[in-house]
Design an enzyme around this catalytic site. Sequence first.
Site, PDB file in Angstrom:
ATOM      1  N   HIS A   1       2.559 -21.553   0.258  1.00 13.38           N
ATOM      2  CA  HIS A   1       4.151 -22.709  -0.285  1.00 13.38           C
ATOM      3  C   HIS A   1       3.857 -23.541  -0.234  1.00 13.38           C
ATOM      4  O   HIS A   1       4.532 -24.762  -1.260  1.00 13.38           O
ATOM      5  CB  HIS A   1       5.346 -22.179  -0.947  1.00 13.38           C
TER       6      HIS A   1
ATOM      7  N   HIS B   1       7.522  -8.050  -3.838  1.00 11.36           N
ATOM      8  CA  HIS B   1       8.447  -7.877  -4.244  1.00 11.36           C
ATOM      9  C   HIS B   1       8.848  -6.488  -5.491  1.00 11.36           C
ATOM     10  O   HIS B   1       9.234  -7.196  -5.690  1.00 11.36           O
ATOM     11  CB  HIS B   1       8.728  -9.327  -4.930  1.00 11.36           C
TER      12      HIS B   1
ATOM     13  N   ASN C   1       6.686  -6.804   3.727  1.00 12.75           N
ATOM     14  CA  ASN C   1       7.843  -7.457   3.389  1.00 12.75           C
ATOM     15  C   ASN C   1       8.402  -7.066   2.391  1.00 12.75           C
ATOM     16  O   ASN C   1       7.294  -7.834   1.323  1.00 12.75           O
ATOM     17  CB  ASN C   1       7.370  -8.689   4.102  1.00 12.75           C
ATOM     18  N   ALA C   2       9.537  -7.429   1.689  1.00  8.71           N
ATOM     19  CA  ALA C   2      10.066  -7.364   0.020  1.00  8.71           C
ATOM     20  C   ALA C   2       8.757  -5.629  -0.245  1.00  8.71           C
ATOM     21  O   ALA C   2       8.469  -6.449  -1.264  1.00  8.71           O
ATOM     22  CB  ALA C   2       9.422  -8.657  -0.705  1.00  8.71           C
TER      23      ALA C   2
ATOM     24  N   ARG D   1       9.290  11.786   3.645  1.00  4.92           N
ATOM     25  CA  ARG D   1       9.541  12.275   1.854  1.00  4.92           C
ATOM     26  C   ARG D   1       9.729  11.610   1.228  1.00  4.92           C
ATOM     27  O   ARG D   1       9.048  11.690   0.131  1.00  4.92           O
ATOM     28  CB  ARG D   1      11.067  13.127   1.977  1.00  4.92           C
TER      29      ARG D   1
ATOM     30  N   ILE E   1       7.339 -12.540  13.966  1.00  3.87           N
ATOM     31  CA  ILE E   1       9.030 -11.913  13.133  1.00  3.87           C
ATOM     32  C   ILE E   1       8.585 -11.533  12.114  1.00  3.87           C
ATOM     33  O   ILE E   1       9.843 -10.214  11.858  1.00  3.87           O
ATOM     34  CB  ILE E   1       9.433 -13.747  12.695  1.00  3.87           C
ATOM     35  N   HIS E   2       8.038 -11.305  10.973  1.00  2.00           N
ATOM     36  CA  HIS E   2       8.295 -10.691   9.761  1.00  2.00           C
ATOM     37  C   HIS E   2       7.649  -9.150   9.971  1.00  2.00           C
ATOM     38  O   HIS E   2       7.853  -8.491   9.462  1.00  2.00           O
ATOM     39  CB  HIS E   2       6.907 -11.596   8.777  1.00  2.00           C
TER      40      HIS E   2
ATOM     41  N   ASP F   1       2.312 -17.517   4.136  1.00  2.00           N
ATOM     42  CA  ASP F   1       3.876 -17.746   3.797  1.00  2.00           C
ATOM     43  C   ASP F   1       4.412 -19.119   4.149  1.00  2.00           C
ATOM     44  O   ASP F   1       5.768 -18.894   3.526  1.00  2.00           O
ATOM     45  CB  ASP F   1       4.298 -16.942   3.826  1.00  2.00           C
TER      46      ASP F   1
ATOM     47  N   LEU G   1      14.596 -13.455   5.846  1.00  2.00           N
ATOM     48  CA  LEU G   1      13.372 -14.424   5.464  1.00  2.00           C
ATOM     49  C   LEU G   1      13.038 -15.884   4.736  1.00  2.00           C
ATOM     50  O   LEU G   1      13.426 -15.021   3.655  1.00  2.00           O
ATOM     51  CB  LEU G   1      12.697 -14.238   6.651  1.00  2.00           C
TER      52      LEU G   1
END
Length: 381
Positions: free
Chosen positions: A61, A192, A216-217, A224, A246-247, A270, A303
């Site tokens: 980003h 996401h 993540n996300a 199950r 960390i992630h 990221d 995060l």
Amino acid sequence: MKAIINGKIITEDSILENKVLLFDEKIIDIVDEKNLDRKTTYVIDAEGNYVSPGFIDVHIHGFSGADTMDGTLDALKTISRDITKNGVTSFLPTTMTMDRQKIYTALDTIREASTKCLGGANILGAHLEGPFISEKFKGAQAKTHILKPDYDFIKDYIDIIKIITLAPEEDENLEFIKTVKKNSDIVLSIGHSNASYDEAVNAIKNGINHVTHMFNAMTPLTHRNLGVIGAIFNNNIPSEIIADKIHLHPDIYKILIKTIGTNNITLITDCMRAGGLGDGVSELGGQKVIVKDDSARLENGTLAGSILTLNKAIKNVYENTDLKLNEAVKLATINPAKNINVFDKKGSLNNGKDSDITIFNDAFEIKLTIIGGDIIENSNC
């Protein structure tokens, strides 16, 4: 013609010593030292360090106080120049879930910047992260501007978009996915997402062929309810990971190598605008971000991207797995190049490819970055 001597040259299969890398704008050859004509060649001494293909970041980003969503050439130029300090020679500026016009401005600027010399890493296109995401797994993205997948939203930008991150469960009858696949070569990435296992598998069968920051996300794997992660494991599709320890727990790196294999793991940063600036208060998508102890978080603790650099990501994977160095480097060079269909030009030091090269030491500190055959410090852009 230029030559790099006294380096350990990283190829896909091995690390070569006592060899010379010859290049101009393109890679010419790797030859024995005895075949080097010093009279006609500009010689660069690698001083025993590693000579690698330039790193490619397909999900970033911002950096050094600049962000893709600033929508300016100056912001992209700052990111482009400063990430070369981390060995990055190509990247995809990545958008956020924000106002439609802000996204269009960012995409227009990325398109313009991709045709200019920025004096740093090359822009290969855009990564559209949102607005087609799940509200439940929005992460650090603002819910206000979340939309259902809509081809009309992106149709004027299929020339510049390389990756679209989306939640396929929000795509009714998977019409968006099918239309994008029919009309472009854009990589469709699940992320996401609140998709069930069955929804994720069906989306993969219909065109999803990439994963945005895996784990993540997105819905997790349980015994199950297999979720998105279960669908990835059973289909082995290329997956981004944020290897900042960390992630993800660093032992996840080993698990992924065993399950989906090294060919399907791509390292990303990221990174957001606070990258390279140290601790303090920053911003992501209009939201306040607090940077402390190598992590970036919203005020509620979520995060918010990362401040990771790609050379550090390679180092983390190398030190926490049994991968050989050339195998770890592959995750930030060959794999991302293949993922976005630029491996014919980028990602390795094979003859005829663009001369995008980074030299780093045993601590993964970048000593020199070369883009298109030019030493980046000497760029006139």
